[in-house]
Design a protein around this motif. Structure first.
Motif, mmCIF file in Angstrom:
data_model
loop_
_atom_site.group_PDB
_atom_site.id
_atom_site.type_symbol
_atom_site.label_atom_id
_atom_site.label_comp_id
_atom_site.label_asym_id
_atom_site.label_seq_id
_atom_site.Cartn_x
_atom_site.Cartn_y
_atom_site.Cartn_z
ATOM 1 N N LEU A 65 17.405 -28.801 72.477
ATOM 2 C CA LEU A 65 16.967 -30.094 73.006
ATOM 3 C C LEU A 65 17.207 -30.245 74.502
ATOM 4 O O LEU A 65 16.496 -31.004 75.171
ATOM 5 C CB LEU A 65 17.700 -31.229 72.272
ATOM 6 C CG LEU A 65 17.242 -31.469 70.839
ATOM 7 C CD1 LEU A 65 18.280 -32.273 70.070
ATOM 8 C CD2 LEU A 65 15.904 -32.212 70.861
ATOM 9 N N ALA A 66 18.247 -29.574 75.020
ATOM 10 C CA ALA A 66 18.680 -29.860 76.390
ATOM 11 C C ALA A 66 18.884 -28.620 77.241
ATOM 12 O O ALA A 66 19.420 -28.725 78.351
ATOM 13 C CB ALA A 66 19.965 -30.699 76.354
ATOM 14 N N GLY A 67 18.469 -27.444 76.727
ATOM 15 C CA GLY A 67 18.564 -26.228 77.540
ATOM 16 C C GLY A 67 19.899 -25.512 77.362
ATOM 17 O O GLY A 67 20.835 -26.053 76.783
ATOM 18 N N THR A 68 19.969 -24.294 77.910
ATOM 19 C CA THR A 68 21.167 -23.461 77.678
ATOM 20 C C THR A 68 22.424 -24.076 78.269
ATOM 21 O O THR A 68 23.528 -23.803 77.809
ATOM 22 C CB THR A 68 20.987 -22.043 78.272
ATOM 23 O OG1 THR A 68 20.399 -22.171 79.566
ATOM 24 C CG2 THR A 68 20.109 -21.175 77.409
ATOM 25 N N GLN A 69 22.273 -24.887 79.325
ATOM 26 C CA GLN A 69 23.445 -25.555 79.905
ATOM 27 C C GLN A 69 23.581 -26.986 79.382
ATOM 28 O O GLN A 69 24.515 -27.709 79.776
ATOM 29 C CB GLN A 69 23.367 -25.549 81.441
ATOM 30 C CG GLN A 69 23.850 -24.232 82.081
ATOM 31 C CD GLN A 69 22.893 -23.070 81.836
ATOM 32 O OE1 GLN A 69 21.677 -23.215 81.904
ATOM 33 N NE2 GLN A 69 23.440 -21.911 81.530
ATOM 34 N N GLY A 70 22.686 -27.398 78.489
ATOM 35 C CA GLY A 70 22.758 -28.737 77.898
ATOM 36 C C GLY A 70 24.070 -29.041 77.183
ATOM 37 O O GLY A 70 24.520 -30.195 77.183
ATOM 38 N N PRO A 71 24.722 -28.017 76.572
ATOM 39 C CA PRO A 71 26.007 -28.308 75.917
ATOM 40 C C PRO A 71 27.077 -28.887 76.845
ATOM 41 O O PRO A 71 28.100 -29.374 76.366
ATOM 42 C CB PRO A 71 26.421 -26.937 75.346
ATOM 43 C CG PRO A 71 25.115 -26.263 75.060
ATOM 44 C CD PRO A 71 24.214 -26.685 76.209
ATOM 45 N N ILE B 186 13.826 -29.237 81.264
ATOM 46 C CA ILE B 186 14.501 -30.533 81.322
ATOM 47 C C ILE B 186 13.878 -31.395 80.229
ATOM 48 O O ILE B 186 12.671 -31.309 79.990
ATOM 49 C CB ILE B 186 14.312 -31.199 82.709
ATOM 50 C CG1 ILE B 186 15.163 -30.478 83.779
ATOM 51 C CG2 ILE B 186 14.668 -32.690 82.670
ATOM 52 C CD1 ILE B 186 14.986 -31.012 85.190
ATOM 53 N N ASN B 187 14.661 -32.221 79.545
ATOM 54 C CA ASN B 187 14.151 -33.094 78.481
ATOM 55 C C ASN B 187 14.562 -34.540 78.782
ATOM 56 O O ASN B 187 15.615 -35.005 78.344
ATOM 57 C CB ASN B 187 14.708 -32.624 77.124
ATOM 58 C CG ASN B 187 14.097 -33.374 75.955
ATOM 59 O OD1 ASN B 187 13.498 -34.438 76.142
ATOM 60 N ND2 ASN B 187 14.267 -32.841 74.766
ATOM 61 N N LYS B 188 13.702 -35.211 79.550
ATOM 62 C CA LYS B 188 14.033 -36.576 79.984
ATOM 63 C C LYS B 188 14.241 -37.542 78.799
ATOM 64 O O LYS B 188 15.227 -38.290 78.793
ATOM 65 C CB LYS B 188 12.932 -37.096 80.927
ATOM 66 C CG LYS B 188 13.174 -38.501 81.407
ATOM 67 C CD LYS B 188 12.149 -38.938 82.452
ATOM 68 C CE LYS B 188 12.351 -40.396 82.806
ATOM 69 N NZ LYS B 188 11.429 -40.861 83.836
ATOM 70 N N PRO B 189 13.335 -37.554 77.788
ATOM 71 C CA PRO B 189 13.569 -38.496 76.680
ATOM 72 C C PRO B 189 14.923 -38.265 75.992
ATOM 73 O O PRO B 189 15.623 -39.212 75.653
ATOM 74 C CB PRO B 189 12.405 -38.216 75.716
ATOM 75 C CG PRO B 189 11.353 -37.581 76.561
ATOM 76 C CD PRO B 189 12.068 -36.833 77.651
#
Ligand code: DHB
Ligand code: FE
Length: 280
Positions: free
Chosen positions: A233-239, A203-206
């Motif tokens: 920046l946001a992980g494999t499901q970040g997209p 997880i990337n809170k900032p």
């Protein structure tokens, strides 16, 4: 005249639906999360949208890896939910508006967005969890729905820039419908999460807070990222953020933020919520 009354970005984590089904919303883990949706529900109660265009990604219930459209839209009179294996109760069918869907399909094709048209479409947690979260008391759904799927599962995925542009075309198509509808556009999914692989749990809170800020007044900053950037920046499901970009694009050049919330973690995800209105 048909108007877009607002846009809502929200995570669509299955655990939210489970917490509702198990009546855990007052428990310490969940209280602040559900409390944040109270003003959004009050806004919906006041604005009374008649149609919800729900932009989400199918996770395998309707499309699978063998056949995966980049963009697909429902053009049915109703949309059924079905068991995906998360233990969520199967919800009653969602009413559609097939004539409005076909109008959007024609307008979007004329704007160079050729969608896969689905006269039958099963809707999964990406669609169902936000609907339940926004209208928890509904005995029957108070809006007709138009599901729009964006591929964020099987690479290559549509770029963030294309999704923002798709949203811009979608907003124009919605407001050219000669009916008299009040439309809310939902963008579901995100924010940062990674469900698989070596970085599972990432997880990337900032970065999530940066996205919640930029999407309001500078969505082009997010549109400049590549899918690979978003994964880093946001992980494999970040997209899944691209669904928020479609929603944001539909609202036009300037918006007003009415509500936002960020809760971390909810299940495996940095969970975000944003309520936007078009600025006059
Ligand atoms: C989770 C998040 C998702 O977006 C999803 O589709 C499934 C699970 C999670 O955090 O558990
Ligand atoms: Fe998801």
């Amino acid at each position: 005249m048909t108007r877009i009354v607002g846009g809502i970005g929200t995570s669509h984590i299955p655990a939210i639906g489970l917490a509702m089904a198990r009546k855990q919303i007052e428990e310490p883990y969940w209280r602040a999360f559900f409390e944040a949706y109270r003003p959004v529900r009050a806004w919906l109660e006041a604005v009374k949208p008649t149609v919800a265009v729900v932009v989400y990604n199918d996770h395998g219930l309707n499309f699978f890896l063998d056949k995966m459209p980049a963009f697909a839209i429902g053009a049915a009179h109703e949309y059924r939910n079905a068991d995906e294996g998360w233990g969520l109760p199967t919800l009653p069918s969602f009413p559609g508006n097939a004539a409005f869907s076909w109008h959007l399909i024609e307008q979007l094709a004329a704007a160079d967005f050729d969608l896969t048209t689905c006269q039958e479409m099963l809707v999964d947690h990406g669609f169902v969890v936000p609907m339940q979260l926004l209208w928890p008391q509904a005995k029957s759904w108070p809006v007709r729905t138009i599901p729009i799927h964006v591929n964020t599962v099987q690479h290559p995925l549509p770029t963030p820039r294309r999704c923002l542009k798709f949203g811009e075309a979608l907003g124009k198509a919605i407001e050219s419908w000669p009916g008299n509808e009040r439309v809310v556009v939902l963008g579901t999914g995100g924010l940062s999460h990674q469900l698989d692989g070596q970085r599972a749990g990432f997880i990337n809170k900032p970065f999530d807070l940066f996205c919640l800020e930029k999407i309001v007044d500078a969505p082009e900053v997010l549109a400049n990222y590549s899918i690979r950037d978003l994964i880093e920046l946001a992980g494999t499901q970040g997209p899944e953020l691209v669904q928020w970009l479609v929603m944001r694009g539909a609202l036009g050049p300037s918006v007003r933020k009415l509500e936002s919330n960020y809760q971390v973690p909810i299940s495996n995800t940095g969970s975000g919520m944003l309520l936007l209105e078009k600025a006059a």
